[in-house]
Design a protein around this motif. Sequence first.
Motif, PDB file in Angstrom:
ATOM      1  N   ALA A 191      34.049  19.936  -4.123  1.00 19.74           N
ATOM      2  CA  ALA A 191      35.256  20.608  -3.629  1.00 19.74           C
ATOM      3  C   ALA A 191      35.111  22.130  -3.732  1.00 19.74           C
ATOM      4  O   ALA A 191      35.577  22.882  -2.865  1.00 19.74           O
ATOM      5  N   PHE A 192      34.443  22.587  -4.788  1.00 19.25           N
ATOM      6  CA  PHE A 192      34.204  24.017  -5.016  1.00 19.25           C
ATOM      7  C   PHE A 192      33.366  24.604  -3.869  1.00 19.25           C
ATOM      8  O   PHE A 192      33.686  25.657  -3.322  1.00 19.25           O
ATOM      9  N   VAL A 193      32.307  23.876  -3.513  1.00 19.91           N
ATOM     10  CA  VAL A 193      31.448  24.340  -2.410  1.00 19.91           C
ATOM     11  C   VAL A 193      32.256  24.386  -1.108  1.00 19.91           C
ATOM     12  O   VAL A 193      32.188  25.367  -0.355  1.00 19.91           O
ATOM     13  N   ASP A 194      33.035  23.340  -0.861  1.00 16.04           N
ATOM     14  CA  ASP A 194      33.847  23.305   0.368  1.00 16.04           C
ATOM     15  C   ASP A 194      34.796  24.499   0.414  1.00 16.04           C
ATOM     16  O   ASP A 194      34.917  25.180   1.429  1.00 16.04           O
ATOM     17  N   PHE A 195      35.478  24.731  -0.701  1.00 13.77           N
ATOM     18  CA  PHE A 195      36.480  25.800  -0.714  1.00 13.77           C
ATOM     19  C   PHE A 195      35.846  27.174  -0.496  1.00 13.77           C
ATOM     20  O   PHE A 195      36.282  27.933   0.373  1.00 13.77           O
ATOM     21  N   TRP A 196      34.790  27.484  -1.254  1.00 15.90           N
ATOM     22  CA  TRP A 196      34.236  28.839  -1.150  1.00 15.90           C
ATOM     23  C   TRP A 196      33.506  29.063   0.173  1.00 15.90           C
ATOM     24  O   TRP A 196      33.486  30.177   0.688  1.00 15.90           O
ATOM     25  N   ALA A 197      32.957  27.982   0.737  1.00 15.20           N
ATOM     26  CA  ALA A 197      32.364  28.119   2.078  1.00 15.20           C
ATOM     27  C   ALA A 197      33.481  28.434   3.075  1.00 15.20           C
ATOM     28  O   ALA A 197      33.317  29.268   3.973  1.00 15.20           O
ATOM     29  N   SER A 198      34.644  27.797   2.888  1.00 12.44           N
ATOM     30  CA  SER A 198      35.763  28.047   3.814  1.00 12.44           C
ATOM     31  C   SER A 198      36.277  29.476   3.686  1.00 12.44           C
ATOM     32  O   SER A 198      36.844  30.028   4.628  1.00 12.44           O
ATOM     33  N   GLN A 199      36.064  30.090   2.514  1.00  8.17           N
ATOM     34  CA  GLN A 199      36.512  31.473   2.312  1.00  8.17           C
ATOM     35  C   GLN A 199      35.505  32.493   2.861  1.00  8.17           C
ATOM     36  O   GLN A 199      35.778  33.692   2.871  1.00  8.17           O
ATOM     37  N   GLY A 200      34.326  32.022   3.231  1.00  7.16           N
ATOM     38  CA  GLY A 200      33.343  32.930   3.825  1.00  7.16           C
ATOM     39  C   GLY A 200      32.090  33.144   2.996  1.00  7.16           C
ATOM     40  O   GLY A 200      31.216  33.922   3.383  1.00  7.16           O
ATOM     41  N   CYS A 201      31.974  32.469   1.857  1.00  5.22           N
ATOM     42  CA  CYS A 201      30.745  32.622   1.061  1.00  5.22           C
ATOM     43  C   CYS A 201      29.606  31.887   1.770  1.00  5.22           C
ATOM     44  O   CYS A 201      29.807  30.822   2.347  1.00  5.22           O
ATOM     45  N   THR A 202      28.408  32.476   1.717  1.00  2.83           N
ATOM     46  CA  THR A 202      27.299  31.929   2.493  1.00  2.83           C
ATOM     47  C   THR A 202      26.135  31.453   1.620  1.00  2.83           C
ATOM     48  O   THR A 202      25.073  31.109   2.121  1.00  2.83           O
ATOM     49  N   SER A 203      26.322  31.481   0.300  1.00  4.48           N
ATOM     50  CA  SER A 203      25.300  30.935  -0.594  1.00  4.48           C
ATOM     51  C   SER A 203      25.950  30.574  -1.923  1.00  4.48           C
ATOM     52  O   SER A 203      27.083  30.984  -2.199  1.00  4.48           O
ATOM     53  N   PHE A 204      25.209  29.817  -2.733  1.00  3.33           N
ATOM     54  CA  PHE A 204      25.749  29.313  -4.002  1.00  3.33           C
ATOM     55  C   PHE A 204      24.727  29.493  -5.108  1.00  3.33           C
ATOM     56  O   PHE A 204      23.535  29.577  -4.849  1.00  3.33           O
ATOM     57  N   LYS A 205      25.260  29.555  -6.333  1.00  5.21           N
ATOM     58  CA  LYS A 205      24.350  29.684  -7.474  1.00  5.21           C
ATOM     59  C   LYS A 205      24.824  28.851  -8.649  1.00  5.21           C
ATOM     60  O   LYS A 205      25.949  29.001  -9.122  1.00  5.21           O
ATOM     61  N   GLY A 206      23.940  27.959  -9.111  1.00  9.43           N
ATOM     62  CA  GLY A 206      24.223  27.187 -10.314  1.00  9.43           C
ATOM     63  C   GLY A 206      23.889  28.033 -11.527  1.00  9.43           C
ATOM     64  O   GLY A 206      22.898  28.765 -11.522  1.00  9.43           O
ATOM     65  N   TYR A 207      24.724  27.899 -12.579  1.00  5.70           N
ATOM     66  CA  TYR A 207      24.474  28.738 -13.751  1.00  5.70           C
ATOM     67  C   TYR A 207      24.101  27.888 -14.968  1.00  5.70           C
ATOM     68  O   TYR A 207      24.059  26.661 -14.910  1.00  5.70           O
TER      69      TYR A 207
END
Length: 470
Positions: A191-207
Motif C-alpha cells: 500500500a505504501f508503494v501504491d500511495f507514494w507512486a500516486s503522489q509522484g515518487c519514481t523510486s523506492f528505498k528499503g532501509y
Amino acid sequence: MKKWLLAGFYLIIGLQAISQTTYSSAVKNFIDYDSSAIAFTHCKLADVKQLKVLEDQTVIVRNGLITAVDDSKKLSVPPGVTTIDLTGKSLLPGFVLVHEHMYYAAYPSDFSYLNLKQLPVTFPKLYLACGATMIRTAGSIEPYSDLNLKRDIDQGKILGPAMDVTAPYMEGKGSIFPQMHELSGPAEAKAFVDFWASQGCTSFKGYMFIDKPSLKAAIDEAHAKGLKVTGHLCAVTYREAAEMGIDQLEHGFSVSTDFVPHKKENACPLYVPPIGSADSPYVKDLIRFLIDKRVTVTSTLAVLYNMTTLDTTIRPEVLEAMAPDTRDMFLTHYNKMRNPFGNKAMLEEMKIEKQFSDAGGLLAVGTDPTGSGATLAGYGSQQSIELLTNAGFSPIEAIRIATYNGAKALGLDNKIGSIEVGKAADLVVIDGDISQDIKNIRKIIWVFKDGVGFNAQRIFSSVKGQVGKY
Ligand SMILES: [Zn+2]
C-alpha cells in the motif's frame, strides 16, 4: 480547420512547451547562455563510453539536444550559432548521481538523535553547481518538499538538477531515526508503494530494519509499476535482496550483513563488522552473485571516508558554505565522528568496489550528504567522484561511473549520461584536462542543463554561509 491540421497545430504548441522553459528572474541571474543553438568548439571531450578523452572536438546543440559531435577540423559551425571556444577546457556529460538527499544531518550535543534537516534552498543549488544535472534522492525525509522541489525545478522557478524523487524510507521496526515510518508488514509495504507512486515518487528505498516479506512485497509492487528499488539494508542481506530482485544496493559493500556470524534472519545485528578482505572467496562469490542478478551497486566513498582519519583536511569552501551555527556544531563534533578503526575497512571497501566493477558489475556513485557532516551536496559530490581514483579507477573511468553508469542505473541511458547525438545537452565545462587530474572537476565553469548554461561559481557563491540554515 481540418482535423489533421488541428492535430499538427497542437503538436507544435506541445513541442514548444517541452523545449522552452520560462525561468524565474531568480534563476535567470545564474544563466550565462540561453540560446537555441550553441557550438562548443575545440574541447577535450570526455567520451565515457569509449573511456577516452578526445582532443579538439566540436559539439553542436539545438533546442536542448545534442545534434552533432565531431572533430573540430571536420565539423564547421553553421552561421547564427552561438560559439563557445573551449580551447584548454574539458567537456563532460552532466553528472548523474544516485544517492542524494535534500537534507543535512544535524547532531545535538548529546547525540540522542541524528536529526535530518531539509535544505530546500541550498542543496538543489549546490548539486547543480557541482555538475549534477540529474539526481536520485535515495530516501526522503520530507517527501512533499522533494516532490515540490522537482516540480519547481522542472518549471524553471528554482535552480537545481532534474530529480528522480525516491519515496520516504521503507523502514521496519527498530528505526534509529525519529522521522522514519516503520512498516507493519507486506500488506502495508504494498500500500505504501501504491500511495507514494500516486503522489509522484519514481523510486523506492528499503532501509536497515525492513524485513524480507515487506521488502519483497515492495519490490514486486514497484516493479509492477515499472519503478526501481534500492536499499541500504541490514536485516536483509545483499544476497537475499538480490534473490528477491532488488535493483540496487547502496554504500558499496560496507553495509552488507551477509557474513555476520550468527546473524538471525530478518534481524539487523547491533554491530556489523567490515565485510572482510577483497581477496576472500566469499566476497568474490557475493560479487559474482550480484552481477548475475544484475544488481547495481552505489559507491558512496565520501561519506564513509569522512568518518575515517585517512585524510582529515576539509576543503575551505565546505566550511565557508555552512551557516555560522552549523559550522560551530560541525567543528564541535567533527573529530568525534572520525574514527581510525574505519581506516582499514575503508581501503578494503575501495578494493572491493573496484573488483565489482572490473568483474563487470554496474557501479554508480552518490554523495549521501550525511555522515560526519563534512559531506555536503555539491562539494561532497565532487569528493565522491574524486575518491573513485583512490580506489584505482582512472579519471575518465570515474567520470563514466558518475555519468553513464548513473544514467544506466536509472534506466535513462538513452537520454542522458554521455555526449552523443540525440541526447540531452546536459554538459559540464571544466577548466583544464580531466584526463590528467580528477581534481580538475573542482574548476567547474558552466553546467548546461537541457542546453541552458548556468554559471557554476556564481551559484556556489550564492549559498555561502547558508548551508544548514535553509
Ligand atoms: Zn542516504
